[in-house]
Design a protein around this motif. Structure first.
Motif, short mmCIF file in Angstrom:
data_model
loop_
_atom_site.label_atom_id
_atom_site.label_comp_id
_atom_site.label_asym_id
_atom_site.label_seq_id
_atom_site.Cartn_x
_atom_site.Cartn_y
_atom_site.Cartn_z
N LEU A 1 0.77 -1.43 0.10
CA LEU A 1 0.09 0.19 -0.13
C LEU A 1 0.80 1.36 -0.04
N TYR B 1 0.81 3.99 -2.64
CA TYR B 1 -0.35 4.68 -2.97
C TYR B 1 -0.93 5.66 -1.62
N LEU C 1 -6.27 -7.32 8.05
CA LEU C 1 -5.85 -7.03 6.62
C LEU C 1 -5.41 -8.52 6.03
N LYS D 1 -10.15 -6.73 3.76
CA LYS D 1 -9.05 -6.12 3.20
C LYS D 1 -9.71 -5.40 2.10
N GLU D 2 -10.50 -5.76 1.22
CA GLU D 2 -11.10 -5.07 0.20
C GLU D 2 -11.97 -4.06 0.61
N ILE E 1 -9.87 -0.89 1.81
CA ILE E 1 -9.21 -0.33 0.68
C ILE E 1 -10.45 0.40 -0.21
N THR E 2 -11.65 -0.33 -0.44
CA THR E 2 -12.52 0.22 -1.40
C THR E 2 -12.97 1.61 -0.59
N TYR F 1 -10.44 1.04 -7.25
CA TYR F 1 -9.06 1.48 -6.84
C TYR F 1 -8.19 1.01 -7.96
N LEU G 1 -3.42 -3.58 -7.18
CA LEU G 1 -3.58 -4.01 -5.85
C LEU G 1 -4.25 -5.53 -5.83
#
Length: 314
Positions: free
Chosen positions: A32, A35, A149, A155-156, A159-160, A304, A308
């Motif tokens: 990550l 980003y 995570l 996790k998804e 991040i979303t 995203y 990833l």
């Protein structure tokens, strides 16, 4: 792209733990980091504790939860921790923070299931004092623990939410307007539907009343309800429903074999035989051949960066 994300200092690899070590998380520190612009904070060090230091714990007397030395409960760190937490979170309010990764099980940073001790026993129902302050003052902020995570779905979802909140801030460009909010909401129609149809409908009703509010008051209300809806994990059923909606945009453009192939791919995803990436890739292919500006702007197709690789296991 600069996405401001808070993180427990030990999770990013800083040696600030009670034993002088760290708890570096590879996904956060390696995957990550290109980003995110991390803002590392160790509340224990920040509130005046040394490295190394005696261990601390949360204690309760049924009236108040305190932060104390594990071996000598008369040594109380509660006030200094709360003072640091309030001051630090207030400063972060102006940073357009888009997410926060905290250290699990920590009496200062844990997000959930932190041990709380009493005279007779211990229960796992606490929240770290710092993270509790953070979540109370910034209820819209995506917060996740380092250990969680490792779960592909959690996790998804995290991040979303981070990229969604960043997109909201970028779309407002420092000055929210009704037009900007309506345009943003339009782009997130199918993303919101995948998370919660009820949440999507409620947000739609809210946006329809934007003219009734002071725009800054409305933005704060919309931001909180948006992120609460996004925190509900997208389901296979909801994703399938969205995919079928997207399929409908091509009914005049595809021949029968193409329609059948897309329908079968969606059903195979629905049955758990394929990842979400498979039908989305085919939909993007058809979109490249049959342009639709409204569909192209839908965040559901690109929530995203593809690099990833978060949809491979969903």
């Amino acid at each position: 792209m600069t996405i401001n994300v808070g993180i427990s200092s030990c999770v990013i690899g800083e040696s600030v733990r009670f034993d002088g070590g760290h708890k570096s998380n590879k996904f956060a520190s390696k995957v990550l980091s290109p980003y995110f612009n991390y803002i590392p904070i160790c509340p224990e060090v920040g509130s005046g504790m040394s490295v190394p230091r005696p261990t601390i714990r949360l204690m309760t007397n049924d009236e108040r939860i305190t932060l104390v030395d594990s071996k000598d409960s008369s040594i109380d760190y509660t006030d200094s921790m709360l003072e640091f937490s309030n001051k630090t979170v207030d400063a972060l309010m102006d940073a357009e923070l888009c997410g926060y990764i905290v250290c699990a099980n920590s009496p200062s940073c844990g997000m959930e299931r932190v041990k709380v001790y009493s005279k007779n026993n211990a229960t796992k129902n606490g929240i770290g004092l710092y993270t509790g302050t953070l979540m109370k003052k910034m209820p819209w902020l995506p917060v996740e623990e380092d250990g969680r995570l490792n779960d592909p779905v959690l996790k998804e979802n995290f991040i979303t939410r981070v990229f969604c909140l960043h997109d909201l801030y970028q779309s407002m460009d420092g000055q929210p307007t009704a037009g900007k909010i309506v345009a943003f909401h339009s782009r997130y129609k199918y993303t919101l539907m995948s998370h919660s149809t009820v949440g999507y409908k409620n947000l739609g009703k809210l946006v329809a009343r934007v003219a009734e509010y002071d725009i800054h008051e409305f933005f704060n209300l919309y931001r909180t309800q948006l992120m609460q809806t996004m925190s509900i994990r997208a389901t296979r059923k909801n994703n399938t429903n969205v995919l079928m909606h997207l399929q409908g945009y091509f009914k005049k453009d595809l021949d029968s074999p193409q329609k059948q192939a897309l329908a079968e791919l969606i059903q195979e995803y629905n049955q758990g035989l394929l990842p979400l990436l498979s039908p989305i890739t085919l939909i993007k292919h058809h979109l490249s051949m049959h342009n639709n500006d409204y569909l192209k702007q839908q965040s559901f197709l690109n929530p995203y960066p593809q690099e990833l690789r978060l949809r491979y296991g969903l």
